[in-house]
Scaffold this motif. Structure first.
Motif, PDB file in Angstrom:
ATOM      1  N   PHE A   1       0.907  -0.966  -0.193  1.00 55.44           N
ATOM      2  CA  PHE A   1      -0.233  -0.026  -0.365  1.00 55.44           C
ATOM      3  C   PHE A   1       1.011   1.390   0.144  1.00 55.44           C
ATOM      4  N   SER A   2       2.021   1.611   0.514  1.00 60.06           N
ATOM      5  CA  SER A   2       3.241   2.331   0.753  1.00 60.06           C
ATOM      6  C   SER A   2       3.576   2.123  -0.234  1.00 60.06           C
ATOM      7  N   GLN A   3       3.796   1.460  -1.704  1.00 62.31           N
ATOM      8  CA  GLN A   3       3.565   1.526  -2.834  1.00 62.31           C
ATOM      9  C   GLN A   3       2.778   2.639  -3.650  1.00 62.31           C
ATOM     10  N   MET A   4       1.577   1.639  -3.230  1.00 60.60           N
ATOM     11  CA  MET A   4       0.473   2.619  -4.200  1.00 60.60           C
ATOM     12  C   MET A   4       0.128   3.470  -4.064  1.00 60.60           C
TER      13      MET A   4
ATOM     14  N   VAL B   1      -8.397  -5.875   4.245  1.00 58.60           N
ATOM     15  CA  VAL B   1      -8.074  -4.686   3.723  1.00 58.60           C
ATOM     16  C   VAL B   1      -8.172  -3.480   3.333  1.00 58.60           C
ATOM     17  N   ALA B   2      -9.180  -2.957   3.842  1.00 51.83           N
ATOM     18  CA  ALA B   2      -9.879  -1.665   4.246  1.00 51.83           C
ATOM     19  C   ALA B   2      -8.675  -0.826   5.334  1.00 51.83           C
TER      20      ALA B   2
ATOM     21  N   TYR C   1      -6.433   1.683   4.897  1.00 52.61           N
ATOM     22  CA  TYR C   1      -6.460   3.067   5.974  1.00 52.61           C
ATOM     23  C   TYR C   1      -5.545   3.661   7.308  1.00 52.61           C
ATOM     24  N   ASP C   2      -4.247   2.507   7.361  1.00 56.86           N
ATOM     25  CA  ASP C   2      -3.522   2.715   8.566  1.00 56.86           C
ATOM     26  C   ASP C   2      -2.505   3.062   7.911  1.00 56.86           C
ATOM     27  N   VAL C   3      -1.957   3.003   6.729  1.00 64.45           N
ATOM     28  CA  VAL C   3      -0.944   3.239   5.894  1.00 64.45           C
ATOM     29  C   VAL C   3      -1.466   4.712   5.174  1.00 64.45           C
ATOM     30  N   LEU C   4      -1.934   4.521   4.510  1.00 64.69           N
ATOM     31  CA  LEU C   4      -2.793   5.777   3.357  1.00 64.69           C
ATOM     32  C   LEU C   4      -3.768   6.869   4.155  1.00 64.69           C
ATOM     33  N   GLY C   5      -4.213   6.526   5.104  1.00 59.79           N
ATOM     34  CA  GLY C   5      -5.214   7.952   5.638  1.00 59.79           C
ATOM     35  C   GLY C   5      -5.854   8.511   4.742  1.00 59.79           C
TER      36      GLY C   5
ATOM     37  N   THR D   1     -16.044   2.346  11.787  1.00 63.85           N
ATOM     38  CA  THR D   1     -15.026   1.879  12.578  1.00 63.85           C
ATOM     39  C   THR D   1     -14.279   2.590  12.095  1.00 63.85           C
ATOM     40  N   ILE D   2     -13.095   1.799  11.201  1.00 58.92           N
ATOM     41  CA  ILE D   2     -12.198   1.681  11.566  1.00 58.92           C
ATOM     42  C   ILE D   2     -11.335   3.299  10.985  1.00 58.92           C
ATOM     43  N   GLY D   3     -13.044   3.998  10.097  1.00 64.79           N
ATOM     44  CA  GLY D   3     -12.380   5.552   9.596  1.00 64.79           C
ATOM     45  C   GLY D   3     -11.536   6.034   8.554  1.00 64.79           C
ATOM     46  N   ILE D   4     -12.390   5.025   7.673  1.00 62.22           N
ATOM     47  CA  ILE D   4     -12.267   4.829   6.604  1.00 62.22           C
ATOM     48  C   ILE D   4     -12.993   5.808   5.494  1.00 62.22           C
ATOM     49  N   LYS D   5     -12.911   6.303   4.260  1.00 62.52           N
ATOM     50  CA  LYS D   5     -14.263   6.677   3.473  1.00 62.52           C
ATOM     51  C   LYS D   5     -14.587   5.947   3.195  1.00 62.52           C
ATOM     52  N   HIS D   6     -16.202   6.054   2.938  1.00 58.78           N
ATOM     53  CA  HIS D   6     -16.328   4.510   2.107  1.00 58.78           C
ATOM     54  C   HIS D   6     -18.038   5.872   1.309  1.00 58.78           C
TER      55      HIS D   6
END
Length: 274
Positions: free
Chosen positions: A13-16, A32-33, A37-41, A68-73
């Motif tokens: 994910f950091s490479q993406m 995956v989400a 999110y942990d890597v890319l916010g 709960t995760i915090g990711i945009k959905h």
């Protein structure tokens, strides 16, 4: 070993740098989400496809998990039910479903500037008959869990390790998987299967399937729950409920629930041909 695989997914994910996740709300795509999110916010976006083959309850759970995760959905509609190649329910039905999904996601990803679309395919999925995986790959989708060799068991372990409360959530493939190959899929059939499974969940049975063949419902439960089900369930009331949904006959599979059971007919056909 499992921590090493987690770090490998994080590296991917950091490479993406940014990623759009095909997010069904199942345990695989939710992990995956979470990692994305942990890597890319905010550079990670989860998209859930809404169609008649997704239970409304599953959609609500997907929303809660994403929050709960915090990711945009976000939600999009897919229209696989408009494709006779899908509704005729051939053995490669999932190919047309995933084609519709990724043909819908790809223009959105390009418009929003996401170079990568990723899904929740895991290493175990690669060992089963999954024509949808081919459709996703043809459209350039990435599968980080499969790429690092994470199995379903490891995904549950990792989800628990990361504190995700749904780590033991039963697998819940789309409702179209409840029908034998060759039987036409309609919205009304999907709805009656969905209502039947919701009814059983309310009775306390979560890891289950209601297979549908013509006017017959076949209930599949884990083998160790079958006796309890027969002894403790108000069977006449259950039959009446299922009949109110549109079924005529209601049966119980004495072998019990097993993921991918409908695919066993494919092995028999190959054996006969050979």
């Amino acid at each position: 070993m499992i921590d090493q695989k987690l770090n490998q997914v994080k590296t991917l994910f950091s490479q993406m740098e940014q990623a759009l996740i095909a997010y069904s709300g199942g345990i695989d795509s939710t992990l995956v989400a979470k990692i994305a999110y942990d890597v890319l916010g905010d550079r990670a976006l989860a998209i859930t496809a809404v169609s008649p083959s997704l239970l409304p309850e599953e959609l609500e759970e997907a929303k809660i998990q994403a929050a709960t995760i915090g990711i945009k959905h976000e939600l999009i509609e897919t229209h696989e039910m408009d494709n006779p190649n899908y509704t005729s329910n051939p053995v490669n039905r999932c190919y047309f479903c995933k084609s519709e999904l990724h043909d819908t996601l790809k223009p959105l990803a390009i418009k929003r500037g996401y170079a990568y679309i990723v899904d929740g395919v895991n290493a175990d999925d690669l060992q089963d008959y999954r024509p949808g995986i081919q459709a996703a790959k043809e459209r350039g989708a990435r599968s980080p869990l499969a790429e690092v060799g994470l199995t379903k068991t490891e995904i549950r372990q990792l989800s628990q390790q990361l504190g995700l409360p749904w780590w033991d959530k039963p697998a819940q493939p789309c409702l179209s998987s409840r029908f034998p190959y060759g039987e036409e899929i309609t919205i009304s059939k999907l709805q009656r299967v969905g209502r039947a499974e919701i009814y059983l969940r309310k009775l306390g049975y979560n890891n289950l399937r209601v297979r549908s063949e013509s006017d017959t419902a076949r209930i599949e439960l884990p083998p160790d729950q079958i006796q309890e089900f027969v002894l403790n369930t108000d069977l006449p009331n259950l039959v009446a409920q299922f009949q109110s949904y549109g079924f005529i006959y209601v049966t119980l599979d004495l072998e019990g629930y097993r993921s991918g059971k409908l695919n066993q007919v494919l092995g028999r056909e190959l054996a006969i041909r050979s």
